[in-house]
Motif scaffolding. Structure first.
Motif, PDB file in Angstrom:
ATOM      1  N   SER A  48       0.817  -1.228   0.000  1.00  0.00           N
ATOM      2  CA  SER A  48       0.000   0.000   0.000  1.00  0.00           C
ATOM      3  C   SER A  48       0.847   1.273   0.000  1.00  0.00           C
ATOM      4  N   ARG A  49       2.167   1.117   0.006  1.00  0.00           N
ATOM      5  CA  ARG A  49       3.048   2.285   0.209  1.00  0.00           C
ATOM      6  C   ARG A  49       3.151   3.227  -0.989  1.00  0.00           C
ATOM      7  N   ASN A  50       2.749   2.768  -2.148  1.00  0.00           N
ATOM      8  CA  ASN A  50       2.832   3.637  -3.327  1.00  0.00           C
ATOM      9  C   ASN A  50       1.496   4.308  -3.647  1.00  0.00           C
ATOM     10  N   MET A  51       0.527   4.159  -2.767  1.00  0.00           N
ATOM     11  CA  MET A  51      -0.780   4.790  -3.005  1.00  0.00           C
ATOM     12  C   MET A  51      -0.625   6.310  -2.969  1.00  0.00           C
ATOM     13  N   ALA A  52      -1.212   6.979  -3.956  1.00  0.00           N
ATOM     14  CA  ALA A  52      -1.106   8.447  -4.056  1.00  0.00           C
ATOM     15  C   ALA A  52      -1.611   9.124  -2.783  1.00  0.00           C
ATOM     16  N   LEU A  53      -2.676   8.573  -2.216  1.00  0.00           N
ATOM     17  CA  LEU A  53      -3.276   9.107  -0.992  1.00  0.00           C
ATOM     18  C   LEU A  53      -2.232   9.205   0.127  1.00  0.00           C
ATOM     19  N   VAL A  54      -1.441   8.152   0.292  1.00  0.00           N
ATOM     20  CA  VAL A  54      -0.439   8.088   1.357  1.00  0.00           C
ATOM     21  C   VAL A  54       0.719   9.052   1.076  1.00  0.00           C
ATOM     22  N   LEU A  55       1.232   9.006  -0.140  1.00  0.00           N
ATOM     23  CA  LEU A  55       2.377   9.840  -0.508  1.00  0.00           C
ATOM     24  C   LEU A  55       2.048  11.332  -0.392  1.00  0.00           C
ATOM     25  N   GLU A  56       0.851  11.695  -0.836  1.00  0.00           N
ATOM     26  CA  GLU A  56       0.433  13.111  -0.759  1.00  0.00           C
ATOM     27  C   GLU A  56       0.244  13.555   0.689  1.00  0.00           C
ATOM     28  N   ALA A  57      -0.351  12.680   1.515  1.00  0.00           N
ATOM     29  CA  ALA A  57      -0.593  13.028   2.917  1.00  0.00           C
ATOM     30  C   ALA A  57       0.722  13.233   3.667  1.00  0.00           C
ATOM     31  N   LEU A  58       1.678  12.333   3.448  1.00  0.00           N
ATOM     32  CA  LEU A  58       2.974  12.441   4.130  1.00  0.00           C
ATOM     33  C   LEU A  58       3.735  13.696   3.711  1.00  0.00           C
ATOM     34  N   ASP A  59       3.554  14.113   2.460  1.00  0.00           N
ATOM     35  CA  ASP A  59       4.243  15.308   1.949  1.00  0.00           C
ATOM     36  C   ASP A  59       3.555  16.617   2.356  1.00  0.00           C
ATOM     37  N   SER A  60       2.300  16.506   2.773  1.00  0.00           N
ATOM     38  CA  SER A  60       1.515  17.704   3.066  1.00  0.00           C
ATOM     39  C   SER A  60       2.058  18.465   4.281  1.00  0.00           C
ATOM     40  N   ALA A  61       2.052  19.785   4.160  1.00  0.00           N
ATOM     41  CA  ALA A  61       2.490  20.640   5.275  1.00  0.00           C
ATOM     42  C   ALA A  61       1.286  21.154   6.062  1.00  0.00           C
ATOM     43  N   GLU A  62       0.109  20.579   5.764  1.00  0.00           N
ATOM     44  CA  GLU A  62      -1.139  21.068   6.360  1.00  0.00           C
ATOM     45  C   GLU A  62      -1.179  20.884   7.879  1.00  0.00           C
ATOM     46  N   ARG A  63      -0.558  19.824   8.386  1.00  0.00           N
ATOM     47  CA  ARG A  63      -0.550  19.582   9.841  1.00  0.00           C
ATOM     48  C   ARG A  63       0.711  18.830  10.244  1.00  0.00           C
ATOM     49  N   ASP A  64       1.036  18.915  11.518  1.00  0.00           N
ATOM     50  CA  ASP A  64       2.236  18.271  12.052  1.00  0.00           C
ATOM     51  C   ASP A  64       1.878  16.999  12.801  1.00  0.00           C
ATOM     52  N   VAL A  65       2.855  16.118  12.943  1.00  0.00           N
ATOM     53  CA  VAL A  65       2.680  14.894  13.720  1.00  0.00           C
ATOM     54  C   VAL A  65       2.914  15.251  15.195  1.00  0.00           C
ATOM     55  N   PRO A  66       1.961  14.930  16.091  1.00  0.00           N
ATOM     56  CA  PRO A  66       2.144  15.280  17.507  1.00  0.00           C
ATOM     57  C   PRO A  66       3.272  14.482  18.154  1.00  0.00           C
ATOM     58  N   ASP A  67       3.768  14.965  19.298  1.00  0.00           N
ATOM     59  CA  ASP A  67       4.959  14.350  19.882  1.00  0.00           C
ATOM     60  C   ASP A  67       4.708  13.019  20.579  1.00  0.00           C
ATOM     61  N   TYR A  68       3.445  12.591  20.699  1.00  0.00           N
ATOM     62  CA  TYR A  68       3.184  11.265  21.279  1.00  0.00           C
ATOM     63  C   TYR A  68       3.198  10.163  20.209  1.00  0.00           C
ATOM     64  N   ILE A  69       3.544  10.575  18.990  1.00  0.00           N
ATOM     65  CA  ILE A  69       3.735   9.612  17.899  1.00  0.00           C
ATOM     66  C   ILE A  69       5.121   9.812  17.317  1.00  0.00           C
ATOM     67  N   ASP A  70       5.899   8.733  17.287  1.00  0.00           N
ATOM     68  CA  ASP A  70       7.252   8.785  16.741  1.00  0.00           C
ATOM     69  C   ASP A  70       7.188   8.239  15.316  1.00  0.00           C
ATOM     70  N   LEU A  71       7.241   9.135  14.346  1.00  0.00           N
ATOM     71  CA  LEU A  71       7.050   8.747  12.941  1.00  0.00           C
ATOM     72  C   LEU A  71       8.366   8.582  12.205  1.00  0.00           C
ATOM     73  N   ASP A  72       8.484   7.464  11.503  1.00  0.00           N
ATOM     74  CA  ASP A  72       9.560   7.245  10.545  1.00  0.00           C
ATOM     75  C   ASP A  72       8.892   7.301   9.173  1.00  0.00           C
ATOM     76  N   ALA A  73       8.851   8.508   8.593  1.00  0.00           N
ATOM     77  CA  ALA A  73       8.095   8.727   7.349  1.00  0.00           C
ATOM     78  C   ALA A  73       8.621   7.873   6.202  1.00  0.00           C
ATOM     79  N   LYS A  74       9.937   7.692   6.160  1.00  0.00           N
ATOM     80  CA  LYS A  74      10.551   6.921   5.073  1.00  0.00           C
ATOM     81  C   LYS A  74      10.089   5.462   5.103  1.00  0.00           C
ATOM     82  N   ALA A  75      10.052   4.906   6.308  1.00  0.00           N
ATOM     83  CA  ALA A  75       9.636   3.505   6.481  1.00  0.00           C
ATOM     84  C   ALA A  75       8.116   3.375   6.599  1.00  0.00           C
TER      85      ALA A  75
END
Length: 205
Positions: free
Chosen positions: A147-174
């Motif tokens: 599911s990693r190449n879905m446009a929905l996912v790629l666009e959401a991760l690239d979006s600057a619309e909102r930030d990831v809160p500090d109670y979630i440790d995100l590895d965007a690449k993985a």
């Protein structure tokens, strides 16, 4: 316009607020309610009205949660030790669809529910397709390989619309997120004022 989009904007219009902070919300240009009577001057709201509005706003923020599901979540929050309002927020933020949304794997909470239901995510390596699944601190939520190449996912991760809160440790690449802790109300990045204490009063009355 898809049902999901129209429903999302209908909630915004009804509340008179852009509850997800999205740039395309109709409330940004029309702050009055929907329908032919939407622009009528509103009278002073009763305590019950304020409590009901607070409940509808918080419930609406988390997408397609039914009244029954939301009431069950409140009952669980009440059963737990500590502050009921804080427990309620903790339970809502621990939902798998909420964690997927906070991790920016999808653009909206509505998309998060669908994304989970369609089996695109795993929790600790196991596929979970129940959007209300309660994620625990230390759990790893990951987008499945296929599911990693879905446009929905790629666009959401690239979006600057909102930030990831500090109670979630995100590895965007993985495309992997660790839910590090259950947040307190003050930690949650709501774009509008939420009043969980009024929600507690609504159910207690």
């Amino acid at each position: 316009m898809s049902k999901r989009h129209s429903q999302k904007y209908k909630i915004d219009r009804r509340m008179g607020e852009n509850i997800w902070g999205r740039p395309k919300s109709p409330v940004n240009t029309r702050s009055y309610g929907p329908g032919q009577h939407g622009q009528r001057r509103k009278g002073k709201m009763s305590d019950f009205g304020l409590q009901l509005m607070a409940k509808q706003k918080l419930k609406g923020y988390y997408g397609n949660i039914t009244e029954k599901q939301f009431a069950r979540t409140y009952e669980e929050a009440q059963r737990r030790r500590g502050n009921t309002a804080e427990n309620l927020i903790g339970l809502l933020e621990s939902r798998l669809d909420a964690v997927v949304y906070r991790s920016k794997f999808v653009p909206t909470v509505f998309a998060a529910r669908q994304f989970v239901n369609h089996g695109h995510v795993t929790v600790n390596g196991k596929r979970v397709n129940i959007s209300s699944y309660q994620v625990k601190p230390g759990d790893v939520v990951e987008v499945r390989q296929k599911s990693r190449n879905m446009a929905l996912v790629l666009e959401a991760l690239d979006s600057a619309e909102r930030d990831v809160p500090d109670y979630i440790d995100l590895d965007a690449k993985a495309m992997k997120a660790t839910y590090t802790r259950v947040p307190e109300f003050s930690d949650v990045p709501y774009p509008v004022k939420m009043e969980p204490n009024l929600v507690v009063e609504f159910y207690a009355s």
